[in-house]
Design an enzyme around this catalytic site. Sequence first.
Site, PDB file in Angstrom:
ATOM      1  N   LYS A   1      94.090  32.628  30.840  1.00 57.44           N
ATOM      2  CA  LYS A   1      92.903  31.798  30.620  1.00 57.44           C
ATOM      3  C   LYS A   1      92.075  32.437  29.509  1.00 57.44           C
ATOM      4  CE  LYS A   1      88.741  29.925  32.680  1.00 57.44           C
ATOM      5  NZ  LYS A   1      88.027  29.560  33.902  1.00 57.44           N
TER       6      LYS A   1
ATOM      7  N   LYS B   1      95.576  28.049  29.907  1.00 53.79           N
ATOM      8  CA  LYS B   1      94.385  27.222  29.704  1.00 53.79           C
ATOM      9  C   LYS B   1      93.590  27.752  28.534  1.00 53.79           C
ATOM     10  CE  LYS B   1      90.219  26.168  32.178  1.00 53.79           C
ATOM     11  NZ  LYS B   1      89.358  26.580  33.252  1.00 53.79           N
TER      12      LYS B   1
HETATM   13  C1  PBG Z   1      85.317  28.212  35.942  1.00 53.79           C
HETATM   14  C2  PBG Z   1      86.212  27.220  35.332  1.00 53.79           C
HETATM   15  C3  PBG Z   1      86.048  26.698  34.060  1.00 53.79           C
HETATM   16  C4  PBG Z   1      87.014  25.722  33.907  1.00 53.79           C
HETATM   17  C5  PBG Z   1      87.779  25.695  35.065  1.00 53.79           C
HETATM   18  N1  PBG Z   1      87.274  26.633  35.940  1.00 53.79           N
HETATM   19  C6  PBG Z   1      85.008  26.984  33.041  1.00 53.79           C
HETATM   20  C7  PBG Z   1      84.800  28.356  32.599  1.00 53.79           C
HETATM   21  O1  PBG Z   1      85.638  29.242  32.759  1.00 53.79           O
HETATM   22  O2  PBG Z   1      83.713  28.593  32.070  1.00 53.79           O
HETATM   23  C8  PBG Z   1      87.144  24.874  32.673  1.00 53.79           C
HETATM   24  C9  PBG Z   1      87.800  23.554  32.847  1.00 53.79           C
HETATM   25  C10 PBG Z   1      87.584  22.580  31.746  1.00 53.79           C
HETATM   26  O3  PBG Z   1      86.942  22.855  30.700  1.00 53.79           O
HETATM   27  O4  PBG Z   1      88.090  21.463  31.894  1.00 53.79           O
HETATM   28  N2  PBG Z   1      85.785  29.297  36.570  1.00 53.79           N
END
Ligand code: PBG
Length: 325
Positions: A196, A249
Amino acid sequence: MYPLQRNRRLRSSASIRALVQEHKLSSNDFIAPIFVESGQGKQTEIASMPGYFRYSLDQLPDEITTLWSLGIKGVLVFVKEEDHLKDNKGTAALNPKGLMQNAIKTIKNTVPEMVVFTDVALDPYSSYGHDGIVEKNQILNDPTVEVLAHMAASHIEAGADGVAPSDMMDGRVLKIRECFESNGWTNALIMSYSAKYASSFYSPFRDALDSAPGFGDKKTYQMDSANKQEALTETLRDLEEGADIIMVKPGLPYLDIVHYLAQQIQAPIAVYQVSGEYAMLKAAAQQGWLDYDAVMLEQLLAFKRAGAALIATYHAKEACRLINH
Ligand code: PBG
């Protein structure tokens, strides 16, 4: 060699193209993210995600029934917590009668066969909007992992099939797995956000959950966009710690990572096409600059071609409506 070989022969009719097609989208590929909010009778459209909604609990059954009828077999649940319930340790996340726990029960009561994954991270519950506990502007790793394991346990207790830790703390998969095993939850799934990235594509999501970080950024826990080898390191560690499915992601800008991991590992790979990707396509389509449906399906197919087994996408419902015929 030309003319013995002519590439265009296999493209000369729709039927022959269909017969030799290598990849195909199906409703089995998708996980639909679900946003839940408190209150009654609410379906709130997210300003930066046109056509995507947060639902109050009473509105969830209809939405889940619709997803199931389209063939969608997995959801990923997120909640928007009320401001007055937020604190540094994400205490509200552990409430057995909390919004997430009730959402899980509502979904499972509506369609028991729906695979329910829950988001595990502190940010929607954190007064700082960070994924971990904050002390002197630092995000603490080990104390956060303890809370995450409790949070994951409360989701499984409420009936979730699996958890999706999105926090990027070190060692959280191991702690969660140990907790599941010690409770005898041998089938509880962990779909770990392994690669991520600290991405600017998440901002519409942070609007949806009101979860933007109150100070700084997430670069001490989420990955540097410049790194590829690190994605493999993170992924191998998560698998060793007991993850069943790993995730990359964001999606399209990180397709090289999906492809690279698919060549290196055996476990199923999920890709998360994130909120900013959805917002870009919506905006371009609203201007009349792109054919929305065609570009959407082309992007989703690219994930499969790259090697993803599962696609978490805000387009899940729209895509199934187009491909289910
Ligand atoms: C938070 C989380 C995020 C997303 C999924 N879980 C945002 C972040 O890490 O700030 C992003 C998902 C998206 O943008 O569709 N833990």
